[in-house]
Design a protein around this motif. Structure first.
Motif, PDB file in Angstrom:
ATOM      1  N   ALA A  12       0.835  -1.207   0.000  1.00  0.00           N
ATOM      2  CA  ALA A  12       0.000   0.000   0.000  1.00  0.00           C
ATOM      3  C   ALA A  12       0.869   1.256   0.000  1.00  0.00           C
ATOM      4  O   ALA A  12       0.615   2.201  -0.763  1.00  0.00           O
ATOM      5  CB  ALA A  12      -0.935  -0.005   1.206  1.00  0.00           C
ATOM      6  N   VAL A  13       1.903   1.280   0.820  1.00  0.00           N
ATOM      7  CA  VAL A  13       2.811   2.432   0.854  1.00  0.00           C
ATOM      8  C   VAL A  13       3.529   2.578  -0.485  1.00  0.00           C
ATOM      9  O   VAL A  13       3.662   3.693  -1.011  1.00  0.00           O
ATOM     10  CB  VAL A  13       3.820   2.295   2.016  1.00  0.00           C
ATOM     11  CG1 VAL A  13       4.909   3.339   1.919  1.00  0.00           C
ATOM     12  CG2 VAL A  13       3.108   2.386   3.349  1.00  0.00           C
ATOM     13  N   TRP A  16       1.178   3.972  -3.031  1.00  0.00           N
ATOM     14  CA  TRP A  16       0.948   5.383  -2.737  1.00  0.00           C
ATOM     15  C   TRP A  16       2.120   6.234  -3.233  1.00  0.00           C
ATOM     16  O   TRP A  16       1.933   7.288  -3.840  1.00  0.00           O
ATOM     17  CB  TRP A  16       0.762   5.575  -1.245  1.00  0.00           C
ATOM     18  CG  TRP A  16       0.037   6.837  -0.873  1.00  0.00           C
ATOM     19  CD1 TRP A  16       0.190   8.075  -1.434  1.00  0.00           C
ATOM     20  CD2 TRP A  16      -0.958   6.984   0.121  1.00  0.00           C
ATOM     21  NE1 TRP A  16      -0.636   8.974  -0.822  1.00  0.00           N
ATOM     22  CE2 TRP A  16      -1.354   8.340   0.127  1.00  0.00           C
ATOM     23  CE3 TRP A  16      -1.539   6.125   1.020  1.00  0.00           C
ATOM     24  CZ2 TRP A  16      -2.311   8.831   1.000  1.00  0.00           C
ATOM     25  CZ3 TRP A  16      -2.497   6.628   1.885  1.00  0.00           C
ATOM     26  CH2 TRP A  16      -2.874   7.951   1.864  1.00  0.00           C
ATOM     27  N   ALA A  19       1.962   6.437  -7.011  1.00  0.00           N
ATOM     28  CA  ALA A  19       0.910   7.360  -7.448  1.00  0.00           C
ATOM     29  C   ALA A  19       1.321   8.808  -7.214  1.00  0.00           C
ATOM     30  O   ALA A  19       0.932   9.705  -7.968  1.00  0.00           O
ATOM     31  CB  ALA A  19      -0.392   7.055  -6.716  1.00  0.00           C
ATOM     32  N   TRP A  20       2.124   9.041  -6.203  1.00  0.00           N
ATOM     33  CA  TRP A  20       2.591  10.391  -5.890  1.00  0.00           C
ATOM     34  C   TRP A  20       3.649  10.849  -6.900  1.00  0.00           C
ATOM     35  O   TRP A  20       3.677  12.014  -7.303  1.00  0.00           O
ATOM     36  CB  TRP A  20       3.138  10.400  -4.468  1.00  0.00           C
ATOM     37  CG  TRP A  20       3.689  11.703  -4.008  1.00  0.00           C
ATOM     38  CD1 TRP A  20       3.053  12.917  -3.970  1.00  0.00           C
ATOM     39  CD2 TRP A  20       5.007  11.933  -3.523  1.00  0.00           C
ATOM     40  NE1 TRP A  20       3.893  13.875  -3.476  1.00  0.00           N
ATOM     41  CE2 TRP A  20       5.104  13.301  -3.186  1.00  0.00           C
ATOM     42  CE3 TRP A  20       6.110  11.119  -3.316  1.00  0.00           C
ATOM     43  CZ2 TRP A  20       6.261  13.860  -2.678  1.00  0.00           C
ATOM     44  CZ3 TRP A  20       7.255  11.686  -2.805  1.00  0.00           C
ATOM     45  CH2 TRP A  20       7.325  13.037  -2.492  1.00  0.00           C
ATOM     46  N   LEU A  27      -4.529   8.275  -7.963  1.00  0.00           N
ATOM     47  CA  LEU A  27      -5.167   7.724  -6.773  1.00  0.00           C
ATOM     48  C   LEU A  27      -5.981   8.862  -6.190  1.00  0.00           C
ATOM     49  O   LEU A  27      -5.436   9.752  -5.536  1.00  0.00           O
ATOM     50  CB  LEU A  27      -4.118   7.231  -5.784  1.00  0.00           C
ATOM     51  CG  LEU A  27      -4.598   6.674  -4.459  1.00  0.00           C
ATOM     52  CD1 LEU A  27      -5.404   5.403  -4.702  1.00  0.00           C
ATOM     53  CD2 LEU A  27      -3.439   6.382  -3.551  1.00  0.00           C
ATOM     54  N   TRP A  32      -8.211  12.231   3.081  1.00  0.00           N
ATOM     55  CA  TRP A  32      -7.095  11.342   3.411  1.00  0.00           C
ATOM     56  C   TRP A  32      -7.580   9.947   3.774  1.00  0.00           C
ATOM     57  O   TRP A  32      -6.981   8.955   3.394  1.00  0.00           O
ATOM     58  CB  TRP A  32      -6.298  11.959   4.564  1.00  0.00           C
ATOM     59  CG  TRP A  32      -5.034  11.254   4.852  1.00  0.00           C
ATOM     60  CD1 TRP A  32      -3.852  11.403   4.194  1.00  0.00           C
ATOM     61  CD2 TRP A  32      -4.796  10.276   5.859  1.00  0.00           C
ATOM     62  NE1 TRP A  32      -2.902  10.579   4.735  1.00  0.00           N
ATOM     63  CE2 TRP A  32      -3.467   9.869   5.767  1.00  0.00           C
ATOM     64  CE3 TRP A  32      -5.596   9.707   6.844  1.00  0.00           C
ATOM     65  CZ2 TRP A  32      -2.907   8.928   6.602  1.00  0.00           C
ATOM     66  CZ3 TRP A  32      -5.046   8.760   7.678  1.00  0.00           C
ATOM     67  CH2 TRP A  32      -3.710   8.386   7.555  1.00  0.00           C
ATOM     68  N   LYS A  35      -8.685   7.958   0.669  1.00  0.00           N
ATOM     69  CA  LYS A  35      -7.502   7.555  -0.100  1.00  0.00           C
ATOM     70  C   LYS A  35      -6.797   6.381   0.572  1.00  0.00           C
ATOM     71  O   LYS A  35      -6.298   5.488  -0.103  1.00  0.00           O
ATOM     72  CB  LYS A  35      -6.531   8.720  -0.258  1.00  0.00           C
ATOM     73  CG  LYS A  35      -6.937   9.720  -1.290  1.00  0.00           C
ATOM     74  CD  LYS A  35      -5.868  10.764  -1.469  1.00  0.00           C
ATOM     75  CE  LYS A  35      -6.285  11.773  -2.510  1.00  0.00           C
ATOM     76  NZ  LYS A  35      -5.261  12.789  -2.749  1.00  0.00           N
ATOM     77  N   THR A  36      -6.746   6.393   1.900  1.00  0.00           N
ATOM     78  CA  THR A  36      -6.101   5.300   2.631  1.00  0.00           C
ATOM     79  C   THR A  36      -6.851   3.999   2.420  1.00  0.00           C
ATOM     80  O   THR A  36      -6.236   2.957   2.160  1.00  0.00           O
ATOM     81  CB  THR A  36      -6.027   5.636   4.136  1.00  0.00           C
ATOM     82  OG1 THR A  36      -5.346   6.873   4.302  1.00  0.00           O
ATOM     83  CG2 THR A  36      -5.309   4.553   4.903  1.00  0.00           C
ATOM     84  N   THR A  38      -8.787   3.268  -0.092  1.00  0.00           N
ATOM     85  CA  THR A  38      -8.621   2.900  -1.493  1.00  0.00           C
ATOM     86  C   THR A  38      -7.267   2.248  -1.739  1.00  0.00           C
ATOM     87  O   THR A  38      -7.180   1.219  -2.406  1.00  0.00           O
ATOM     88  CB  THR A  38      -8.786   4.138  -2.397  1.00  0.00           C
ATOM     89  OG1 THR A  38     -10.087   4.684  -2.204  1.00  0.00           O
ATOM     90  CG2 THR A  38      -8.585   3.780  -3.849  1.00  0.00           C
ATOM     91  N   VAL A  39      -6.201   2.834  -1.200  1.00  0.00           N
ATOM     92  CA  VAL A  39      -4.869   2.295  -1.464  1.00  0.00           C
ATOM     93  C   VAL A  39      -4.692   0.933  -0.787  1.00  0.00           C
ATOM     94  O   VAL A  39      -4.014   0.054  -1.324  1.00  0.00           O
ATOM     95  CB  VAL A  39      -3.768   3.302  -1.079  1.00  0.00           C
ATOM     96  CG1 VAL A  39      -3.504   3.325   0.404  1.00  0.00           C
ATOM     97  CG2 VAL A  39      -2.495   3.004  -1.837  1.00  0.00           C
ATOM     98  N   PHE A  95      -8.454   4.286  -8.500  1.00  0.00           N
ATOM     99  CA  PHE A  95      -7.057   4.047  -8.849  1.00  0.00           C
ATOM    100  C   PHE A  95      -7.011   3.752 -10.329  1.00  0.00           C
ATOM    101  O   PHE A  95      -7.749   2.903 -10.829  1.00  0.00           O
ATOM    102  CB  PHE A  95      -6.507   2.853  -8.058  1.00  0.00           C
ATOM    103  CG  PHE A  95      -5.102   2.475  -8.430  1.00  0.00           C
ATOM    104  CD1 PHE A  95      -4.038   3.246  -8.012  1.00  0.00           C
ATOM    105  CD2 PHE A  95      -4.840   1.355  -9.206  1.00  0.00           C
ATOM    106  CE1 PHE A  95      -2.729   2.909  -8.350  1.00  0.00           C
ATOM    107  CE2 PHE A  95      -3.555   1.000  -9.549  1.00  0.00           C
ATOM    108  CZ  PHE A  95      -2.502   1.779  -9.118  1.00  0.00           C
TER     109      PHE A  95
END
Length: 125
Positions: A12-13, A16, A19-20, A27, A32, A35-36, A38-39, A95
Motif C-alpha cells: 500500500a505504501v 501510494w 501514485a505520488w 489515486l 485522506w 484515499k487510505t 482505497t490504497v 485508482f
C-alpha cells in the motif's frame, strides 16, 4: 497472518509513493481517509494478482526470460500493475494507470519501495 498484513501495508505504501511520483498513475479520493482505504484495497488486489496470475504469466513466458536474460520481468510487473488498475476500475476504486509507460515506471517504483520497506520491516526469518 502478521506477515500478510505487513506485506499488504508495504504494498500500500509503495503504491501510494508510485501514485505520488508518476503522473500517469492516479489515486483520487475525497479526503485522506478515503484515499487510505482505497490504497489498501488496491494493495490487496495487487497482492492477489501477483499471487494468482503472475506465476502463470511467468511460466508461459519462460522462453522470453531466457531470451532477454530476465529483463521481461519489468514488462510483466508493469502488466500486473495495469491489470490491477483494470480490476480496480471494475470494483469502482479510485485508482487508475494511464498507459504502459506509466505502468512500467510505476512498477519500478513499487518494486524499489517494496524492497526497501521489506528490508526495514520484513520477516525475521
Amino acid at each position: 497472518m502478521k506477515n500478510f498484513v505487513i506485506k499488504t501495508l508495504i504494498n500500500a505504501v509503495a503504491i501510494w509513493v508510485a501514485a505520488w511520483i508518476v503522473s500517469g498513475i492516479t489515486l483520487s479520493g475525497d479526503d485522506w481517509q478515503s484515499k487510505t482505504i482505497t490504497v489498501i484495497a488496491v494493495a490487496l488486489i495487487f497482492g492477489v494478482v501477483n499471487f494468482l496470475i503472475k506465476p502463470v504469466v511467468k511460466l508461459f513466458s519462460l522462453p522470453l526470460f531466457i531470451l532477454t536474460l530476465g529483463l521481461i520481468t519489468f514488462v510483466i510487473n508493469a502488466l500486473m500493475l495495469w491489470l490491477t488498475s483494470w480490476a480496480s476500475d471494475k470494483l469502482d476504486l479510485d485508482f487508475h494507470v494511464e498507459g504502459f509507460w506509466a505502468a512500467l515506471l510505476g512498477s519500478l517504483i513499487i518494486s524499489l519501495v517494496s524492497w526497501g520497506l521489506n528490508l526495514a520491516f520484513g520477516d525475521d526469518d
